[in-house]
Write a protein that holds these residues in place. Structure first.
Motif, short mmCIF file in Angstrom:
data_model
loop_
_atom_site.label_atom_id
_atom_site.label_comp_id
_atom_site.label_asym_id
_atom_site.label_seq_id
_atom_site.Cartn_x
_atom_site.Cartn_y
_atom_site.Cartn_z
N UNK A 42 37.19 34.95 38.84
CA UNK A 42 38.01 34.12 39.74
C UNK A 42 39.40 34.48 39.74
N UNK A 43 40.17 34.13 40.76
CA UNK A 43 41.61 34.23 40.88
C UNK A 43 41.97 33.20 41.60
N UNK A 44 43.10 32.42 41.08
CA UNK A 44 43.67 31.31 41.99
C UNK A 44 45.09 31.58 41.64
N UNK A 45 45.70 30.52 42.47
CA UNK A 45 47.08 30.62 42.71
C UNK A 45 47.58 29.23 43.26
N UNK A 46 48.40 28.51 42.48
CA UNK A 46 48.87 27.11 43.01
C UNK A 46 50.34 27.30 42.90
N UNK A 47 51.05 26.40 43.71
CA UNK A 47 52.45 26.26 43.79
C UNK A 47 52.82 24.75 44.04
N UNK A 96 56.06 22.61 45.00
CA UNK A 96 57.43 22.72 45.48
C UNK A 96 58.32 21.40 45.37
N UNK A 97 59.51 21.40 45.17
CA UNK A 97 60.38 20.43 44.86
C UNK A 97 61.34 19.94 45.97
N UNK A 98 61.76 18.70 46.04
CA UNK A 98 62.59 18.19 46.87
C UNK A 98 64.33 17.99 46.29
N UNK A 99 64.14 18.23 45.16
CA UNK A 99 65.34 18.06 44.22
C UNK A 99 66.38 19.24 44.00
N UNK A 100 65.85 20.39 44.61
CA UNK A 100 66.52 21.84 44.33
C UNK A 100 65.79 22.64 43.25
N UNK A 101 65.17 22.08 42.54
CA UNK A 101 64.24 23.00 41.47
C UNK A 101 63.48 23.96 42.26
N UNK A 102 63.19 25.31 41.71
CA UNK A 102 62.71 26.39 42.03
C UNK A 102 61.03 26.02 42.14
N UNK A 103 60.48 26.68 43.09
CA UNK A 103 59.04 26.68 43.18
C UNK A 103 58.30 26.78 41.72
N UNK A 104 57.26 26.28 41.18
CA UNK A 104 56.50 26.34 40.16
C UNK A 104 55.30 27.12 40.65
N UNK A 105 55.13 28.31 40.15
CA UNK A 105 53.75 29.06 40.55
C UNK A 105 52.97 29.34 39.54
N UNK A 106 51.58 28.90 39.53
CA UNK A 106 50.71 29.52 38.49
C UNK A 106 49.73 30.52 39.32
N UNK A 107 49.71 31.66 38.61
CA UNK A 107 48.70 32.61 38.82
C UNK A 107 47.63 32.68 37.88
N UNK A 108 46.30 33.03 37.96
CA UNK A 108 45.34 32.79 37.17
C UNK A 108 44.13 33.49 37.09
N UNK A 109 43.81 34.38 36.15
CA UNK A 109 42.79 35.38 36.24
C UNK A 109 41.73 34.81 35.19
N UNK A 110 40.57 34.83 35.60
CA UNK A 110 39.40 34.40 34.54
C UNK A 110 38.06 35.47 34.63
N UNK A 111 37.75 35.88 33.59
CA UNK A 111 36.42 36.65 33.58
C UNK A 111 35.45 35.78 32.84
N UNK A 112 34.24 35.96 32.94
CA UNK A 112 33.20 35.22 32.09
C UNK A 112 31.90 36.12 31.94
N UNK A 113 31.20 36.17 31.09
CA UNK A 113 29.91 36.62 30.87
C UNK A 113 29.01 35.58 29.90
#
Length: 341
Positions: free
Chosen positions: A232-237, A239-256
């Motif tokens: 799986x690959x996921x990405x989440x963001x 966003x802030x209203x107080x001037x903080x930069x966007x916080x972005x997670x990128x996530x890769x997972x391999x399972x067997x």
């Protein structure tokens, strides 16, 4: 739920089932020192037919914390914590409508990586910045959900209302899974998932300025005999209203996952999560796990989790941000006994 025991059966077809899980774990995960802890779950589900095609349904499942003295005197340790609590309608071929703290259809996606008894779900971890009831992205309060299957296609969509503690303005999600049977070549089950939640502007002070959470993912499982592979690959963001930069997670997972026989199963996986603009947490986890079934309802687990990431830092408090109760840089082991009923 497969092991649920029927405790009531009415003449009108009404039924109440009870199910649960009891377990004891030994690990050096949280402190680096060997510790033992009890974990358990207790659930009850019910069904009441209205007519041949419509039934009322409901479920309540709680996490049961340890009853030891140290936890009884700890004010922040509740004896029961709600995991899923919902009621709804089962309309047979027309699908299901459920409302409450539901098992979101996003679980079709998150389950691709959530195969271990010894690790925590990382995909969508930032959902709690907008809705603190979202302990996991697939489990949060005030959700109204519709689910159905059309042949090999499984579909789910939901509107997230929230409650008086969630500070939500609105939220919604959707997930699709299609199972492709390739005969002797196995089965392929790709999944796509999406969620968006937004906080009320008037409560941004309580969400530390977090305004919205946007989550998307794509992944698949592949089945061939006793072998299951997942990615799986996921990405989440956030966003802030107080001037903080966007916080972005990128996530890769391999399972067997491989079932050696009816008693033994082995699992392996690799996870890479990287945050940009926010706490800058980085996960590089390699997991090896073996399960031995003592009976169809009880198992012994043994796992080793090799961690080579680094902790993040909360931008507001300056405190270190770990994951799953332990440092992202510290490896740990897990031994567990689990009985399900």
């Amino acid at each position: 739920m497969t092991q649920a025991a029927e405790v009531y059966k009415g003449k009108d077809g009404s039924a109440v089932d009870i199910y649960g899980r009891l377990g004891f774990n030994i690990s050096d995960k949280k402190t680096g020192d060997v510790q033992g802890d009890f974990d358990g779950r207790l659930g009850v589900s019910g069904r009441q037919p209205v007519n041949d095609t419509l039934s009322l349904i409901g479920l309540a499942q709680y996490q049961v914390n340890s009853a030891e003295y140290a936890n009884n005197v700890e004010g922040e340790n509740d004896s029961l914590t709600a995991r899923y609590v919902w009621a709804g309608l089962d309309m047979a071929e027309y699908g299901k409508i459920t409302g409450g703290r539901v098992s979101s259809g996003l679980i079709m996606f998150t389950d691709i990586g959530d195969v271990f008894a010894s690790s925590d779900v990382s995909t969508g971890r930032q959902a709690r910045h907008i809705d603190p009831t979202a302990v996991q992205v697939f489990r949060q309060d005030g959700t109204v959900q519709y689910q159905n299957s059309f042949g090999q296609l499984d579909f789910s969509t939901a509107y997230i209302i929230g409650n008086n503690t969630s500070d939500l303005d609105y939220g919604y999600n959707a997930a699709l899974r299609y199972t492709l049977d390739m005969g002797d070549a196995g089965k392929l089950a790709p999944v796509i998932a999406f969620q968006k939640t937004r906080a009320e502007l008037s409560v941004n002070s309580r969400t530390n300025g977090a305004e919205s959470f946007t989550y998307g993912g794509i992944g698949t499982r592949y089945y061939l005999g006793s072998l299951m592979l997942g990615y799986l690959y996921s990405q989440d963001t956030v966003t802030y209203s107080n001037g903080n930069a966007d916080s972005k997670d990128k996530n890769h997972e391999f399972t067997a996952v491989y079932d050696i026989n009816s008693d033994w199963t082995v699992r392996a996986g690799y996870r890479y999560l990287n945050n940009q603009g926010g706490d800058k947490l980085e996960l590089r986890d390699t997991t090896f796990e073996a399960q031995y079934r003592l009976t169809p309802r009880s198992s012994v687990y043994s796992a080793w989790i090799l961690r080579n990431g680094h902790d993040g830092q909360n931008l507001l408090t300056g405190r270190s941000v770990s994951f799953g109760g332990s440092s992202a840089a510290e490896s740990f082991y897990h031994l567990g006994l689990r009985y399900e009923f």
